[in-house]
Design an enzyme around this catalytic site. Structure first.
Site: not given
Length: 305
Positions: A64, A66-67, A142, A212
Site C-alpha cells: 500500500h 502509504d508504506h 491485511h 497494518d
C-alpha cells in the site's frame, strides 16, 4: 550500544498537516534499519538529521502506497549522492518489479548495488542475520500480503573479570571464555571455567513492528515479552466494526494484544486522519495496558541494556 527507535511518520492512508505516512528508523549500534518508507520519508530523515547513507537495510511491510511511496525518491537520492555500499530491500512480491520499472523509465543506472529480498508474508521466518542481530517476519492479516518485523539482538559476550583471570591466557582463549566456553586440556579436563572468570552478559533487546492488520492474537507467541511492541491503532474501539472491515485494529485491541504478550512497552501508530487529537486513543489503550505511548513524528524510544 544504542537501541533507539525514531518515528518519522504516523498517519494511515491519508497524511495530514502534521502527520506523515508510516516510516521508522531503528538504530542498533552504528547501523540504521529503515522500517517502511511512506511519502516524505527522506524529508523526515533530513529534518531529524539521520544520515541515510548509514541505512543498510530497508523493510517494507506491504505494497500500500502509504508504506512505500517514498522509496523510489530515497533510492534516487542515495544514487545522486554517490552511495557505494549495497542497499538491501526486504519486501513482499511486487516490490522489485515496481522499483525496477521506475528506475528503467527514469533512465537511472544506480551506482550502488540494490539487492531485493522477496518475503513470504504468510510465515514467521528469519530474513536477516549478522553478528549482533536477527530479523524475522511476523505474518499479519491485511487486505493484501503484509508482514511485520521482529528485531532481536543476539546473546552478548560475557565480561571478563580481570582480577579472577589466571595469567598467560592467550587472546583466543579469552575470546572463548567470553562466549561461555571453558578452557580444557587435551584430555577434556577443565582448566578454566568461564563461570569463574566472567560476569553475566548484558541483556539482549527486542522490538516488534506489527504493521497494518486486523487484531491477530495468533502472533502473540512470536512477540511475547518484547521490549517494545509497535502495533497499528487506526481507530478508536467504537469503530471496531469499521476496523475489522478495513483490516485494521483499534487502540484497545492493540493494548489487549500487548497485555496478552506481556510486552514491556506498547507504541501506537498508523492513526486515521479523522483524529485531530490523539489523546483519546492513548487513553483507551492505557485502560488495558498502562505503559503505552503514541508513536508520533519525532518521538524517540530507547531500550536500555
Amino acid at each position: 550500544m544504542d537501541f533507539e527507535l525514531r518515528i518519522l511518520g504516523s498517519s494511515s492512508a491519508t497524511p495530514s498537516a502534521n502527520r506523515h505516512h508510516t516510516a521508522q528508523v531503528l538504530t542498533i549500534g552504528n547501523q540504521h534499519h529503515l522500517i517502511d518508507c511512506g511519502e516524505g520519508t527522506q524529508m523526515q530523515l533530513m529534518l531529524y538529521k539521520i544520515k541515510h547513507q548509514r541505512i543498510s537495510n530497508i523493510y517494507i511491510s506491504h505494497m500500500h502506497g502509504d508504506h512505500y511511496f517514498g522509496l523510489a525518491g530515497l533510492i534516487s537520492t542515495m544514487h545522486l549522492q554517490g552511495r557505494q555500499a549495497p542497499l538491501h530491500l526486504f519486501g513482499p512480491p511486487g516490490l522489485a518489479e515496481i522499483l525496477t520499472l521506475q528506475l528503467k523509465y527514469s533512465g537511472t543506472n544506480l551506482v550502488y548495488p540494490l539487492i531485493f529480498h522477496e518475503l513470504d508474508t504468510n510465515c514467521h521466518k528469519r530474513i536477516f542475520e549478522d553478528k549482533q542481530l536477527s530479523v524475522y517476519t511476523i505474518p499479519m492479516e491485511h487486505r493484501i500480503p503484509c508482514c511485520g518485523f521482529l528485531f532481536k539482538e543476539k546473546v552478548k559476550p560475557r565480561p571478563l573479570l580481570k582480577e579472577k583471570l589466571p595469567p598467560h591466557l592467550s587472546p583466543p582463549q579469552l575470546v572463548r571464555l567470553k562466549w561461555a566456553e571453558d578452557i580444557k586440556d587435551e584430555k577434556g579436563n577443565v582448566l578454566v571455567s568461564y563461570k569463574d572468570v566472567t560476569g553475566e552478559p548484558k541483556r539482549s533487546r527486542s522490538y516488534a513492528y506489527c504493521a497494518d492488520s486486523r487484531y491477530k492474537p495468533d502472533i502473540i507467541p512470536i512477540v511475547r515479552q518484547v521490549d517494545m511492541l509497535y502495533h497499528e491503532a487506526t481507530f478508536l474501539d467504537d469503530l471496531r466494526d469499521r476496523a475489522t472491515y478495513t483490516f485494521h485494529s483499534t487502540a484497545l485491541q492493540a493494548a489487549e494484544l500487548a497485555s496478552q504478550a506481556a510486552a514491556k512497552k506498547l507504541l501506537l501508530g498508523h492513526f486515521s486522519v479523522r483524529y485531530k487529537d490523539l489523546t483519546p486513543l492513548l487513553e483507551e489503550a492505557r485502560q488495558v495496558f498502562p505503559n503505552a505511548e503514541l508513536a508520533v513524528e519525532g518521538s524517540v524510544f530507547y531500550v536500555e541494556e
